[in-house]
Structure formats: structure tokens, C-alpha cells
Scaffold this active site. Sequence first.
Site, PDB file in Angstrom:
ATOM      1  N   ASN A  58      10.641  -3.343  -7.637  1.00 17.48           N
ATOM      2  CA  ASN A  58       9.232  -3.199  -7.229  1.00 17.48           C
ATOM      3  C   ASN A  58       8.361  -4.198  -7.978  1.00 17.48           C
ATOM      4  O   ASN A  58       8.540  -4.439  -9.168  1.00 17.48           O
ATOM      5  CB  ASN A  58       8.739  -1.753  -7.397  1.00 17.48           C
ATOM      6  CG  ASN A  58       8.889  -1.193  -8.783  1.00 17.48           C
ATOM      7  OD1 ASN A  58       9.823  -1.534  -9.506  1.00 17.48           O
ATOM      8  ND2 ASN A  58       7.988  -0.322  -9.171  1.00 17.48           N
ATOM      9  N   GLU A  60       4.419  -4.978  -8.577  1.00 18.69           N
ATOM     10  CA  GLU A  60       3.063  -4.443  -8.435  1.00 18.69           C
ATOM     11  C   GLU A  60       2.027  -5.562  -8.589  1.00 18.69           C
ATOM     12  O   GLU A  60       2.357  -6.704  -8.893  1.00 18.69           O
ATOM     13  CB  GLU A  60       2.857  -3.320  -9.454  1.00 18.69           C
ATOM     14  CG  GLU A  60       3.843  -2.179  -9.198  1.00 18.69           C
ATOM     15  CD  GLU A  60       3.674  -0.992 -10.135  1.00 18.69           C
ATOM     16  OE1 GLU A  60       2.925  -1.090 -11.125  1.00 18.69           O
ATOM     17  OE2 GLU A  60       4.319   0.046  -9.857  1.00 18.69           O
ATOM     18  N   CYS A  69       7.454  -2.331  -2.668  1.00 18.06           N
ATOM     19  CA  CYS A  69       8.576  -1.522  -3.159  1.00 18.06           C
ATOM     20  C   CYS A  69       9.842  -2.372  -3.293  1.00 18.06           C
ATOM     21  O   CYS A  69      10.026  -3.368  -2.574  1.00 18.06           O
ATOM     22  CB  CYS A  69       8.884  -0.393  -2.176  1.00 18.06           C
ATOM     23  SG  CYS A  69       7.577   0.818  -1.995  1.00 18.06           S
ATOM     24  N   GLU A  71      12.824  -1.724  -2.287  1.00 29.43           N
ATOM     25  CA  GLU A  71      13.648  -1.757  -1.072  1.00 29.43           C
ATOM     26  C   GLU A  71      13.201  -2.886  -0.148  1.00 29.43           C
ATOM     27  O   GLU A  71      14.009  -3.619   0.408  1.00 29.43           O
ATOM     28  CB  GLU A  71      13.537  -0.424  -0.314  1.00 29.43           C
ATOM     29  CG  GLU A  71      14.076   0.783  -1.059  1.00 29.43           C
ATOM     30  CD  GLU A  71      13.031   1.501  -1.905  1.00 29.43           C
ATOM     31  OE1 GLU A  71      12.152   0.822  -2.486  1.00 29.43           O
ATOM     32  OE2 GLU A  71      13.098   2.728  -1.984  1.00 29.43           O
ATOM     33  N   CYS A 108      10.124   5.394   0.385  1.00 29.61           N
ATOM     34  CA  CYS A 108       8.867   5.777   1.024  1.00 29.61           C
ATOM     35  C   CYS A 108       8.945   5.517   2.533  1.00 29.61           C
ATOM     36  O   CYS A 108       9.867   4.848   3.030  1.00 29.61           O
ATOM     37  CB  CYS A 108       7.696   5.016   0.407  1.00 29.61           C
ATOM     38  SG  CYS A 108       7.539   3.319   1.003  1.00 29.61           S
ATOM     39  N   CYS A 111       9.133   1.825   3.735  1.00 31.09           N
ATOM     40  CA  CYS A 111      10.459   1.225   3.517  1.00 31.09           C
ATOM     41  C   CYS A 111      11.456   1.733   4.547  1.00 31.09           C
ATOM     42  O   CYS A 111      12.303   0.984   5.035  1.00 31.09           O
ATOM     43  CB  CYS A 111      10.957   1.523   2.105  1.00 31.09           C
ATOM     44  SG  CYS A 111      10.093   0.555   0.848  1.00 31.09           S
TER      45      CYS A 111
HETATM   46  N1  THU Z   1       8.341   2.393  -5.251  1.00 31.07           N
HETATM   47  C1  THU Z   1       9.451   1.703  -4.848  1.00 31.07           C
HETATM   48  O1  THU Z   1       9.675   0.558  -5.264  1.00 31.07           O
HETATM   49  N2  THU Z   1      10.298   2.308  -3.996  1.00 31.07           N
HETATM   50  C2  THU Z   1      10.157   3.583  -3.530  1.00 31.07           C
HETATM   51  O2  THU Z   1      10.986   4.045  -2.766  1.00 31.07           O
HETATM   52  C3  THU Z   1       8.998   4.375  -3.921  1.00 31.07           C
HETATM   53  C4  THU Z   1       8.018   3.713  -4.807  1.00 31.07           C
HETATM   54  C5  THU Z   1       7.451   1.754  -6.228  1.00 31.07           C
HETATM   55  C6  THU Z   1       6.066   1.441  -5.751  1.00 31.07           C
HETATM   56  C7  THU Z   1       5.331   1.394  -7.075  1.00 31.07           C
HETATM   57  O3  THU Z   1       5.512   0.113  -7.643  1.00 31.07           O
HETATM   58  C8  THU Z   1       6.035   2.412  -7.935  1.00 31.07           C
HETATM   59  O4  THU Z   1       7.301   2.612  -7.333  1.00 31.07           O
HETATM   60  C9  THU Z   1       5.314   3.721  -8.095  1.00 31.07           C
HETATM   61  O5  THU Z   1       5.028   4.275  -6.887  1.00 31.07           O
END
Ligand code: THU
Length: 158
Positions: A58, A60, A69, A71, A108, A111
Site C-alpha cells: 500500500n 499512501e 491499496c 492489491e 476492500c 480491489c
Molecule cells: N489497504 C490495503 O492496502 N489493502 C486492503 O485490502 C485494505 C486496506 C490499505 C489502504 C491504507 O493504506 C491502509 O491499508 C489502511 O486502510
Amino acid sequence: MLTISYTEIDDFNDLQDWERKLIDQAKDALASSYSPYSHFRVGAAVLLGNGEVIQGSNQENGAYPSGLCAERVALFYAGARFPGVPIKAMAVVASTAEGLTVNPISPCGACRQVMLEYQQISDKPYSLYMVGQNRIIRVDDIKFLLPFSFTNVNDASK
Ligand code: THU
């Protein structure tokens, strides 16, 4: 009626070598997570039909919605680097300051939509390994993760 099917793996010794390797590659990807806002690291690894493994984590951003994310980072990179190569399997893990999450991480909605479309352009369904500290949930067809999904493919069989 809608039925979904999944497998719970409680003993990591039950995994085949290639599965363990893919999961380890998802764990390795945690190191490259850029998550200064959530402090929640997510790692993904995508195994392709040509044997390549694409890792993602991930990423940000200070403008929060601009982040992505793990994925989708992995899947979009796989699509950009190896267009048209089918996906064979994918693993996803997450960690906090306390280490790997106890429960398997579950992707999520956004994704899932992306995972499903890459399945639709692959030759057949692929498996997703959602990994927690002591337990893995495996789903062998992405359609189980997103019933009544949006599709722009006008084909009832998809
Ligand atoms: N996140 C992912 O990378 N994958 C997921 O399936 C759920 C959430 C990340 C987004 C954000 O950077 C952090 O997790 C917190 O939500």
C-alpha cells in the site's frame, strides 16, 4: 440462491511449496509499504502464468484518497508489465506495529472489482490467499468475493 465457497487453512504445513513461497513474497512486500498515515502495512504478491511474481504494497499520500491499496498496486503493475498474461494466484497479508494481523486480511471492495476484471481476462479463475498469523482463508474464484458485480462485459456467463 447464491453460494460462496472458501477453504480455511489452519496448518501452514498443509501448504505446497509454491503457495508458501507466494505468501512469503507477499510478506516481503510489507517492507516497501508507504503507510505513514494509517501505520497499517499491506503486502500482496501476484503469481502470473509465465511464472513471474509481482509484489505490491500500500502506498499512501498526504492527499488521502490518492493512496492505493497493495492489491491494486500489484495488479496494475502486473497488467502494465505483462499485459494479457493470466493470473494464477494472489496472496495478501497485513501488519501493524504488533506484527502480522491475527485475522486474515480481506481486500476492500474497490480491489475486489479490479481483481475480478483481471480474472475475467485470464483463462480461468484464480485463487486468493488471505493470510493471518495462524490462519489462511483461500478463495478459488474471485467471483465469490463480489456477487452481483458491475461488469461492462455484456456476457451472462461472466
Ligand atoms: N489497504 C490495503 O492496502 N489493502 C486492503 O485490502 C485494505 C486496506 C490499505 C489502504 C491504507 O493504506 C491502509 O491499508 C489502511 O486502510
